[in-house]
Every structure is written in structure tokens, then in C-alpha cells.
Design a protein around this motif. Structure first.
Motif, PDB file in Angstrom:
ATOM      1  N   PHE A 187     -13.717  -2.785   0.771  1.00  0.00           N
ATOM      2  CA  PHE A 187     -13.870  -2.990  -0.665  1.00  0.00           C
ATOM      3  C   PHE A 187     -15.188  -3.692  -0.991  1.00  0.00           C
ATOM      4  CE2 PHE A 187     -13.175  -5.018  -4.771  1.00  0.00           C
ATOM      5  CZ  PHE A 187     -12.671  -3.958  -5.510  1.00  0.00           C
ATOM      6  N   ARG A 191     -17.984  -2.447  -3.724  1.00  0.00           N
ATOM      7  CA  ARG A 191     -18.489  -3.275  -4.816  1.00  0.00           C
ATOM      8  C   ARG A 191     -20.000  -3.425  -4.742  1.00  0.00           C
ATOM      9  NH1 ARG A 191     -15.792  -8.516  -4.321  1.00  0.00           N
ATOM     10  NH2 ARG A 191     -17.268  -8.744  -2.609  1.00  0.00           N
ATOM     11  N   ALA A 199     -15.853  -1.572  -9.381  1.00  0.00           N
ATOM     12  CA  ALA A 199     -14.819  -2.164  -8.526  1.00  0.00           C
ATOM     13  C   ALA A 199     -13.652  -2.679  -9.369  1.00  0.00           C
ATOM     14  CB  ALA A 199     -15.418  -3.291  -7.687  1.00  0.00           C
ATOM     15  N   LEU A 203      -9.653  -1.598  -9.379  1.00  0.00           N
ATOM     16  CA  LEU A 203      -8.553  -2.544  -9.244  1.00  0.00           C
ATOM     17  C   LEU A 203      -7.548  -2.400 -10.382  1.00  0.00           C
ATOM     18  CD1 LEU A 203     -10.451  -5.759  -8.081  1.00  0.00           C
ATOM     19  CD2 LEU A 203      -8.917  -4.344  -6.717  1.00  0.00           C
ATOM     20  N   ASP A 225      -9.732 -11.243  -3.468  1.00  0.00           N
ATOM     21  CA  ASP A 225     -10.644 -10.312  -4.116  1.00  0.00           C
ATOM     22  C   ASP A 225     -10.194  -8.865  -3.946  1.00  0.00           C
ATOM     23  OD1 ASP A 225     -12.976  -9.518  -5.456  1.00  0.00           O
ATOM     24  OD2 ASP A 225     -13.974  -9.110  -3.553  1.00  0.00           O
ATOM     25  N   HIS A 226      -9.695  -8.505  -2.759  1.00  0.00           N
ATOM     26  CA  HIS A 226      -9.331  -7.113  -2.513  1.00  0.00           C
ATOM     27  C   HIS A 226      -8.006  -6.987  -1.769  1.00  0.00           C
ATOM     28  CE1 HIS A 226     -11.076  -8.100   1.406  1.00  0.00           C
ATOM     29  NE2 HIS A 226     -12.173  -8.461   0.765  1.00  0.00           N
TER      30      HIS A 226
END
Length: 581
Positions: A187, A191, A199, A203, A225-226
């Protein structure tokens, strides 16, 4: 003490005459001026008084409200919901409550409500007061703060804190549960290459799809974050969980941005079942993340279920990282071994490859295959690589004056890791080390793995060109094991190809294997590179490579990696492998 004139005026205003009319009028004005809503009820729950703020909430005049119940004004549901409070007030209690109330105009307001008994002079309860304070704005602020604390602003999903809260609630109720961590592979690269807005769109779309398809999960939260967490309440049904995760993997693969842009997504998935041994919710989360890390190490796009051996491995890794940091700071436990690189035709010494070794004070010699991956994963390999480069350069500078008279200068090969290739200061570091140690740039050869170079070929070409301007030599290590493209290979500013030991060891097994080595050497000569074969174990290996016109070789047939003192004897011309040929 002089009396407060404002208090005196209020007493005078309320004292009134014997009829009390002026006092009641003043009191009514005071009550009507208040933002707090006040209503007075008799024992039959009928209004006998209300101030202006109360009447506005009810959408009624005083004449309309008098003699009516709150149910007559706002509906029977409100009447029923306040029945218990009214009874307690008429029994002499003062009780408070809060909640949402639908006003006569349909607006939802959050109120703090006080029911208090209305007593006669003899103490008998004649009815009750209702005093209402509008708390809607404060509640909205509280809700906003709650959302900020417990929900992710990008996806609207629960966040890590909410997940921990749910798990703590399950534990307190004795409810078993299973926790899944789903980490989107690559990811950060998506990004970086396509931008934060793209990104975030991915999401948001993924969160929407997961919410629609995740009926098997009691909570879905974004925990990093991911990475997402999925909570399953109840005893663990592994087949059912695995089926749900397969479906969810399909959801991940179908995610797209709001503009319709798509990229291929996969997820590394880790699963941990809550056990009595888990003292805190954080322990379950830790184990699920450890399992996710194992799935990622295995290539991503797969599931991994936690077992205690994984935790022990991670603990060991952390301890090893700590000790490695200490070794780098102390500079005494780490040392460099040197394996000779031999001219295949003459058998003369051409140079060395520098190989880092770690002699742990408690555990003894730790193999590079154990500590190098730890250095890579933690970023310590950049510091470690610089230390090895400096030590190797110091050593080759000292050995040049000891070599056989008339022989060519020796070269020193030093490996570069993938992390070092990504270090923006790499060229400056190499330049500074050359300057500090007094090494001629042509004495230094940096080795880079094929896969590391080809992973970002265009960027690697620019970096290698910058390194080449320093005057050093460059080599592709383990050639043939990666995924080189000939369209890029001829563009690389390199000097050597290093044939991987797997090809060397297989040469005697078939003509096809020998042909692979021959093709690599022909390709190298065509592109103007020399060839170094590693992993030469026997004289038969050496003889065959000579017949194929290999330029240089290294391996146990000549010598194992040696301590500096032993390697120094080779520099003076004491070459034990020569009589064996």
C-alpha cells in the motif's frame, strides 16, 4: 456589613402586598426570562404552570397547556417514558435523567431533566416540578470528540481504540472471540506512486465494500495506515472464518478509487484466537499482527494463523535487534571476514570479498543468515553496511603494499543491501569513506543483487551512474536468480556479473546446466563484463570453469572466509590452492 443592594431590591420586589400579586408577577417574569424550561404538574400529571422556554419546546401557549398532560402535547410515548420519573417525584424523590426528546416542531434535542416534588406548606406532595436544560450543543461536542477518538476520519470505520474497547468488553463478559488483521500489501508503494488522494479513495471504497460483505464480522476497524481488524464473537469456527476471509480477499481485489481507477490489491491476513493466557486485549492484537507479519514474509496475499512459536520468534528478533544495535555502537563484537577471489587462469590472488561476522558475547558466532535479515527489516543494515565498507576499505589500503611484487592492485568487493540502494546519501557515504581511508576508487567493487537492481531499474541506473562517476567498480551478484531484463542489463554501468553458486554446483549434473553457465559467460563477454563464479567447491568445478573461460572464482576450493590475519598471509603470495591445481 452593608446589605447587597441587588439582593435587597429582589427581596423588596418579591415581598409584595398581602395578596402577593406583585411578587408573583415578578417571579413569573424571572422564570420567563430563564433559558431553563420549568413546568409544574399536579398529581394527575396535568400542567398547572409552565414558563416561556418550556411552552416554546411544547409548541403551546400557557392557556393550551394548562390542564393537559405532556402526552396531550407531545404524544403518548413521551408520557409513558416519563411515568416512572413522575411517580418517584410524587413519592418525595428528586430524580434526574437525560436523553433525546422530540419537540413539538419535530426537532431532536438532547435534554437533562429533573423531576422534583412540589410540597405544600404542611409537607404534603401536591405534584411535581419538571426542570429541563437543553444539552444538545454539549452532546454534539461530546459526539464529535467521541468520533475523533474512536472512529477513523477517512473510512468512517471504528479505529484501534474502539477495537480494544470491544475486545475488553468481550473479555469482561466472558465472551470468546477471534481477531483478524488484514494488511493491504504494497500500500505504501501505491500511495507513493499514485498519491494520497488516490490511496484514500481506495480505502473509502474498500471500507464500503467490506461493510457490505462483512456480515460474518461483529466489528470492522481500521487499525493502521493500511491495515484493518475484523472481530468475530463466539467460539472460533476456523472453517467458517477461513471462508469469510476468502470472500473478503475477493473484496480487496475488487477495490477501486472513486474515479474508477484500479490497481491490483492483495492482503496479508493474520488470525489470532483469544485465549485465557491473553491478559489484555492488546495481547490478542499483538498476536494477530505477528501472524500478519508471517503471512507478509511468505509473500503476501495469504492467511496465517497465530501459534505461540511465532511470538517466541518475534521476541527473539527483538532481542537480536537490541543486541545488534549494541554491537554496532560498541564496535567490538562485529568483525569482517575476507574470502579470496582468484584469477582462474593463473591461480593468482585478484582480491577479496568482505563478509560481516558477529561474535555475540553470550551466543557465540551468529550466522549472517540470522542477523542480516534483522538488519534489513529494521533499517540497521544501512549503518552496518557503512561500517563494513569502512573496515574493508581500511584493510585493502593496508594490504596493497604487502602484495607480490609486480602484481596488479588487489580489489575489495563489498555487498550493498536493498535498503542501502534506497538511501539517498549512499553516493556521499561511499565518497567520504574513500576519502577517509585513502583507497583508490578502482580498488573498490560494490556488489548489488540482481533483484534489487531490477526492482526499480531506471532509478538503479541513475544511482549506479552516480557511483560509477566516483571511479569505483560495480558488480551484479547472484546473477541468474532474479529477473533481469536484457533491455536494461546492457544499460547498467557495471563491470562484472557474478554467477550464482546454484549454477556452479549444478554444472556436472547435465549438459543443460553447463549450457546455462556458458550462456551467462557469453552474454557477459558480449556486454563487456568480466565473470566471477562463486561457490567453487572442488577442483572439478574449477577446471570446468577454466575451460569455459571464466575470469574469476571464489569458494571453499580456494579458501573459506578468513580472519584478517589469515587473509593477510595470502596477500604476500602464500596461496595454498596453487599446488592443488
Amino acid at each position: 456589613m452593608n446589605p447587597d443592594p441587588h439582593i435587597s431590591a429582589l427581596v423588596e420586589a418579591l415581598s409584595g402586598t398581602a395578596s402577593g400579586a406583585p411578587a408573583l408577577d415578578t417571579l413569573r417574569q424571572i422564570l420567563d426570562a430563564m433559558p431553563v424550561k420549568v413546568g409544574l404538574f399536579d398529581r394527575d400529571r396535568r400542567h398547572i404552570y409552565a414558563n416561556r422556554a418550556y411552552l416554546e419546546m411544547m409548541g403551546a401557549t400557557l392557556e393550551r397547556a394548562l390542564g393537559c398532560t405532556i402526552g396531550d402535547l407531545l404524544g403518548p410515548e413521551v408520557q409513558r417514558s416519563t411515568m416512572g420519573l413522575a411517580k418517584r417525584a410524587m413519592n418525595g424523590e428528586t430524580v434526574s435523567s437525560e436523553g433525546w426528546l422530540t419537540q413539538a416542531d419535530g426537532q431532536q434535542r438532547y435534554i437533562l431533566r429533573l423531576h422534583a416534588p412540589h410540597r405544600m406548606p404542611d409537607g404534603a406532595v401536591a405534584g411535581y416540578f419538571v426542570i429541563i436544560q437543553d444539552m444538545t450543543e454539549r452532546r454534539q461536542v461530546q459526539d464529535d470528540l467521541f468520533r475523533l477518538a474512536y472512529y477513523d476520519p477517512v473510512t468512517g470505520m471504528a479505529n484501534r481504540l474502539m477495537l480494544l474497547k470491544h475486545m475488553a468488553d468481550y473479555r469482561s463478559m466472558g465472551e470468546p472471540f477471534t481477531l483478524v488483521i488484514m494488511d493491504i500489501d504494497r500500500f505504501a508503494d501505491i500511495r507513493t506512486s499514485l498519491g494520497q488522494a488516490f490511496a484514500n479513495d481506495l480505502l473509502e471504497d474498500l471500507a464500503h465494500r467490506m461493510g457490505a460483505q462483512g456480515a460474518a464480522f461483529d466489528l470492522i476497524a481500521r487499525v493502521s495506515d493500511h491495515a484493518f481488524a475484523l472481530l468475530v464473537a463466539g467460539p472460533c469456527d476456523r472453517p467458517a472464518v477461513e471462508r469469510a476471509l476468502e470472500e473478503l480477499s475477493g473484496v480487496v481485489r475488487s477495490a477501486r478509487s472513486g474515479s474508477g481507477g484500479t490497481v491490483f490489491l492483495s492482503a496479508s491476513i493474520g488470525v489470532a484466537v483469544a485465549l485465557p493466557a491473553h491478559e489484555r486485549p492488546e495481547d490478542v492484537l499483538r498476536d494477530a499482527e505477528i501472524a500478519t507479519g508471517r503471512a507478509r514474509e511468505q509473500g503476501g496475499g495469504r492467511q496465517s494463523w497465530f501459534d505461540p512459536a511465532m511470538h517466541a520468534h518475534v521476541v527473539e528478533q527483538v532481542r537480536m535487534e537490541h543486541d545488534l544495535r549494541g554491537a554496532l555502537q560498541g564496535g567490538t563484537d562485529l568483525w569482517v571476514a575476507y574470502q579470496p577471489i582468484v584469477e582462474m587462469v593463473t591461480g593468482g590472488l585478484a582480491g577479496f570479498e568482505a563478509l560481516v561476522r558477529w561474535n555475540h558475547p553470550e551466543r557465540g558466532n551468529i550466522p549472517p543468515g540470522v542477523f542480516i535479515p534483522i538488519a534489513e527489516s529494521t533499517g540497521l543494515v544501512v549503518t552496518l553496511g557503512t561500517w563494513v565498507l569502512r573496515e574493508a576499505c581500511k584493510q585493502i589500503a593496508a594490504w596493497q603494499d604487502q602484495r607480490e611484487p609486480g602484481s596488479a592492485p588487489l580489489f575489495m568487493s563489498v555487498n550493498l543491501s536493498t535498503r542501502q540502494l534506497s538511501d539517498p546519501n549512499l553516493v556521499d557515504v561511499v565518497r567520504d569513506v574513500l576519502r577517509e581511508t585513502g583507497v583508490e576508487p578502482s580498488w573498490l567493487k560494490l556488489e548489488l543483487t540482481e533483484s534489487a537492481v531490477m526492482d526499480k531499474a531506471e532509478q538503479s541506473i541513475r544511482l549506479l551512474q552516480d557511483l560509477r562517476t566516483l571511479g569505483i567498480k560495480l558488480s551484479i551478484d547472484d546473477f541468474g536468480t532474479g529477473y533481469s531484463s536484457l533491455s536494461y542489463l546492457h544499460k547498467l554501468p557495471i563491470d562484472s556479473l557474478k554467477v550464482d553458486r546454484s549454477f556452479v554446483s549444478a554444472m556436472h549434473q547435465s549438459e543443460e546446466n553447463r549450457a546455462i553457465v556458458r550462456i551467462i559467460m557469453d552474454l557477459a563477454r558480449l556486454l563487456g563484463f568480466d565473470v566471477i563464479a562463486e561457490g567453487i567447491e572442488t577442483s572439478a568445478d574449477a577446471n570446468l570453469l577454466r575451460a569455459l573461460a571464466c575470469d574469476y572464482g571464489q569458494g571453499y576450493h580456494f579458501a573459506r572466509p578468513l580472519a584478517p590475519e589469515a587473509a593477510g598471509k595470502l596477500v604476500g603470495g602464500d596461496l595454498p590452492w596453487r599446488p592443488l591445481d
